[in-house]
Design an enzyme around this catalytic site. Structure first.
Site, PDB file in Angstrom:
ATOM      1  N   ASP A  13      36.182  39.805  47.031  1.00 55.33           N
ATOM      2  CA  ASP A  13      36.939  39.181  48.125  1.00 55.33           C
ATOM      3  C   ASP A  13      37.514  37.825  47.727  1.00 55.33           C
ATOM      4  OD1 ASP A  13      36.517  41.313  49.874  1.00 55.33           O
ATOM      5  OD2 ASP A  13      34.613  40.492  50.576  1.00 55.33           O
ATOM      6  N   ILE A  14      37.914  37.709  46.480  1.00 55.04           N
ATOM      7  CA  ILE A  14      38.465  36.446  45.990  1.00 55.04           C
ATOM      8  C   ILE A  14      39.992  36.459  46.031  1.00 55.04           C
ATOM      9  CG2 ILE A  14      38.807  36.847  43.498  1.00 55.04           C
ATOM     10  CD1 ILE A  14      36.691  33.997  44.988  1.00 55.04           C
ATOM     11  N   THR A  17      43.364  41.621  44.599  1.00 54.21           N
ATOM     12  CA  THR A  17      44.386  42.603  44.961  1.00 54.21           C
ATOM     13  C   THR A  17      45.645  41.915  45.463  1.00 54.21           C
ATOM     14  OG1 THR A  17      42.647  44.181  45.553  1.00 54.21           O
ATOM     15  CG2 THR A  17      44.868  44.643  46.347  1.00 54.21           C
ATOM     16  N   LYS A  38      43.534  50.958  38.466  1.00 51.16           N
ATOM     17  CA  LYS A  38      42.189  50.472  38.752  1.00 51.16           C
ATOM     18  C   LYS A  38      41.219  51.619  38.517  1.00 51.16           C
ATOM     19  CE  LYS A  38      39.544  47.858  42.232  1.00 51.16           C
ATOM     20  NZ  LYS A  38      39.669  47.009  43.432  1.00 51.16           N
ATOM     21  N   SER A  42      36.358  50.850  45.907  1.00 50.98           N
ATOM     22  CA  SER A  42      35.380  51.071  46.978  1.00 50.98           C
ATOM     23  C   SER A  42      35.895  50.519  48.307  1.00 50.98           C
ATOM     24  CB  SER A  42      34.054  50.396  46.625  1.00 50.98           C
ATOM     25  OG  SER A  42      33.533  50.876  45.410  1.00 50.98           O
ATOM     26  N   GLY A 118      40.245  44.880  38.225  1.00 49.97           N
ATOM     27  CA  GLY A 118      38.831  45.194  38.147  1.00 49.97           C
ATOM     28  C   GLY A 118      38.190  45.338  39.517  1.00 49.97           C
ATOM     29  N   SER A 119      36.943  45.770  39.525  1.00 54.27           N
ATOM     30  CA  SER A 119      36.151  45.864  40.754  1.00 54.27           C
ATOM     31  C   SER A 119      35.204  44.668  40.803  1.00 54.27           C
ATOM     32  CB  SER A 119      35.334  47.162  40.754  1.00 54.27           C
ATOM     33  OG  SER A 119      36.157  48.289  40.590  1.00 54.27           O
TER      34      SER A 119
END
Length: 227
Positions: A13-14, A17, A38, A42, A118-119
């Site tokens: 959550d930074i 995206t 990606k 999730s 990335g995730s």
């Protein structure tokens, strides 16, 4: 020959995206054949037919205006908003490195600039039970340099320095940092950025304000970050 870069962050959550969407949009508007990829996504909603919507991919597609089909963007999509290793433990369909590599290869055959997101943060476990795959393993396998996305606010010095030091110690090349949620003239945020550069030796590529529609970076500089 296609070129690529990996987008990681100092945590979840930074704004990875959001910034990735602006990056791909910049390339698209410059006339480049740009794409998004990606490995695992999730926290996705379902369509009426029960199929999962790859939310991050859809956001980047809408933001950037690229015509790349959603089906090409992410091989592993999960409903639970957990790390992929846990989401797949609950839902099945664990990540396999060969599948990720094959999907990436297919995208590279069709597009010139691939921006791979990335995730979570750099230490995110992608698979654990069936195989031990960390996010860094994917970066190494695909041989990409990275851009780090960080929040400009309180606490970012610690998270940026720790992320950079981990990546340096694991031979993960870093091209620069983009700070998100930046407020021009904010003395703390400006000092945060200065201290992050001073303590890591990594340059700031851009500062993104909330609701920005464009990435303030020279497009030739941006293209030069891809390899």
């Amino acid at each position: 020959m296609s070129k690529s870069i990996f987008i990681t962050g100092t945590g979840t959550d930074i704004g990875k995206t959001y910034v990735t969407g602006l990056i791909v949009k910049k390339l698209k508007e410059a006339g480049e054949n740009a794409a998004y990829y990606k490995a695992a996504m999730s926290g996705n909603d379902r369509r009426a037919d029960g199929s999962l919507i790859p939310g991050d991919a859809l956001f980047v597609k809408k933001t950037s205006g690229i015509e790349q089909p959603l089906e090409q963007m992410c091989p592993y999509i999960y409903e639970n908003a957990y790390s992929p290793h846990l989401a797949s433990r609950i839902e099945g369909n664990p990540v396999e490195m060969d599948v990720v590599k094959e999907g990436y290869k297919n995208v590279c055959e069709k597009y010139d600039y691939i921006t791979m997101e990335g995730s979570g943060g750099i230490l995110c476990p992608i698979c654990f039970d069936e195989a031990k795959i960390q996010l860094e393993d994917i970066i190494h396998e695909l041989d990409m340099p990275s851009i780090i996305i960080a929040d400009a606010g309180l606490g970012t010095i610690n998270s940026v320095v720790l992320t950079v030091e981990y990546m340096k110690s694991h031979d993960l090349p870093i091209k620069g940092i983009i700070f998100n949620n930046y407020h021009p003239g904010n003395v703390m945020e400006d000092d945060n950025i200065f201290m992050c550069e001073y303590m890591t030796g990594i340059k700031t590529l851009a500062k993104v304000k909330k609701y920005d529609k464009e990435l303030d970076i020279d497009v030739e500089l941006l293209k030069g970050l891809y390899s």
